[in-house]
Design an enzyme around this catalytic site. Sequence first.
Site, PDB file in Angstrom:
ATOM      1  N   VAL A  17       0.835  -1.208   0.000  1.00 54.23           N
ATOM      2  CA  VAL A  17       0.000   0.000   0.000  1.00 54.23           C
ATOM      3  C   VAL A  17       0.875   1.265   0.000  1.00 54.23           C
ATOM      4  CG1 VAL A  17      -1.805   1.281   1.231  1.00 54.23           C
ATOM      5  CG2 VAL A  17      -1.860  -1.229   1.206  1.00 54.23           C
ATOM      6  N   GLY A  18       1.892   1.289   0.878  1.00 54.14           N
ATOM      7  CA  GLY A  18       2.728   2.492   1.009  1.00 54.14           C
ATOM      8  C   GLY A  18       3.373   2.901  -0.305  1.00 54.14           C
ATOM      9  N   ARG A  48      11.212  -1.107   7.588  1.00 46.20           N
ATOM     10  CA  ARG A  48      11.975  -2.036   8.425  1.00 46.20           C
ATOM     11  C   ARG A  48      13.363  -2.264   7.826  1.00 46.20           C
ATOM     12  NH1 ARG A  48       8.675  -7.328   8.893  1.00 46.20           N
ATOM     13  NH2 ARG A  48       8.684  -6.742   6.724  1.00 46.20           N
ATOM     14  N   GLY A 138     -11.091  -1.606   1.267  1.00 42.59           N
ATOM     15  CA  GLY A 138     -10.109  -0.965   0.381  1.00 42.59           C
ATOM     16  C   GLY A 138     -10.557   0.339  -0.231  1.00 42.59           C
ATOM     17  N   LYS A 209     -12.994  -6.042  10.335  1.00 42.59           N
ATOM     18  CA  LYS A 209     -13.743  -5.053   9.555  1.00 42.59           C
ATOM     19  C   LYS A 209     -15.185  -4.925  10.075  1.00 42.59           C
ATOM     20  CE  LYS A 209     -10.826  -5.931   5.545  1.00 42.59           C
ATOM     21  NZ  LYS A 209     -10.601  -6.808   4.384  1.00 42.59           N
ATOM     22  N   GLY A 311      -5.553  -4.620  -2.586  1.00 35.65           N
ATOM     23  CA  GLY A 311      -4.601  -4.267  -3.646  1.00 35.65           C
ATOM     24  C   GLY A 311      -3.982  -2.920  -3.354  1.00 35.65           C
TER      25      GLY A 311
END
Length: 437
Positions: A17-18, A48, A138, A209, A311
Amino acid sequence: MSSAKSVRLALLGCGTVGTEVVRLLHEQAEDLTARIGAPLEIAGIAVRRPGRERGDLPVDPSLLTTDALGLIKRDDVDVVIEVVGGIEPARTWLVEALRAGKSVVTANKALLAEDGGALHDAAAEGNADLYYEASVAGAIPLLRPLRESLHGDRVTAVTGIVNGTTNFILSSMAATGAGFNEALEEATELGYAEADPTADVEGFDAAAKAAILASLAFHTRVTAADVFREGMTAVTAGDMASAREMGCTIKLLCIAQRGIGPDGDETVSVRVHPAMIPLTHPLAGVGDAFNAVFVEAEAAGPLMFYGRGAGGRPTASAVLGDIVAAARNKLTGTRAPSESNYAQLRVRPIGESLTRYHISLDVAEKPGVLATVAGVFAQHEVSIATVRQSGREDDAKLVIVTHSAPDAALAATVEALSRLDIVRSIASVLRVEGGAG
Ligand code: NDP
Ligand code: HSE
């Protein structure tokens, strides 16, 4: 605000995602500046393994750091975006940021469902924004409608397919007649299922969720521990065929409903489990890895939200929407709507929830079997809607669908059936949702 000219972002995490958040910030920089009224600038990116290959990521590598907390504490950071995941150290980071008055945008459903209260309390303490649109379904704009658009209405139920991996598996089983293992293998080959798919197939992801959706819909703090959860690994090709014969399909549903408890008190039921739904139900046609959420509100009536629930790029779209909102608020000195938890409705246990069961039994074929089985349902005050019998002699099968009853009565009925000599085995038990009860 530290800078009059730009809104400065600390990005925590630069994975699936980032990376896409960084790309969208880069690709849409001009439009974003025009929409916000100031440019967005990445102050630093915590990861990390800074030496990891990150392709053609459009950022100066010197922005990468392993010191997330140091980055959050910097005076020139206005908005903290967390796309790392997990409970710790994410909770410590976000509480620190919010208490210091920095806006937070997060996609971390696990943390919000486990201890969202800690984040909301810190946001109130620091008078800071907490946005988390990407944490459920999402790309689908869903939390903002629940948190803002529907705040003049009364939501009565939220029913959704909120896990893409399991929807892909069940859709594939329904389309091809494949069994669970075969469909999971296909999902893994296509990159939908993770190497360890436990959180998806056992319903933990959907339960997190469900907790977030129920909290927003019913103005009540609901945590993952409050959610009844049953995975979908036991769904067989035979169940799917049986569902088809009834004009149904099987989906892993997240269900959050308002209701009245046995004492007449207003309660909410929040649960995740596989369920048969009629092919005419709005969620039945949601295939592939798509998500969809069906919201029912008293004045608005039924509302349907549909789109990609996972995604990198679709999820980054939701993160970007939150960044824009947080940045605008920073510039205008306003705040996002804070947590609304005034109702604090009791979360009723699964036993009190009303549902219907589809039960397949292998029984001895001799006179009186049907009457004995029906008697067990009657003893538990469970009304039978339909019975189908197939096979003969040693190979008889009964498929019974009940009317709506408390889950505890239905479960006790199944338990009593299992103790009958004439019942050779209980082949499957599935809940039925979404039809006339
Ligand atoms: P990834 O595993 O792809 O990325 C995680 C990132 O966090 C990596 O960049 C990793 O660094 C970094 N990271 C891990 N631990 C630390 C640490 N201790 N300090 C600093 N950085 C760290 O995860 P995703 O991008 O898939 O998911 C991120 C979040 O988004 C999760 O909360 C997830 O639930 C949520 N989400 C994900 C969706 C998806 O489709 N992937 C959809 C909706 C929500 P490094 O790169 O060096 O390994
Ligand atoms: N594993 C999740 C899914 C990712 O399959 O839907 C999105 O939260």
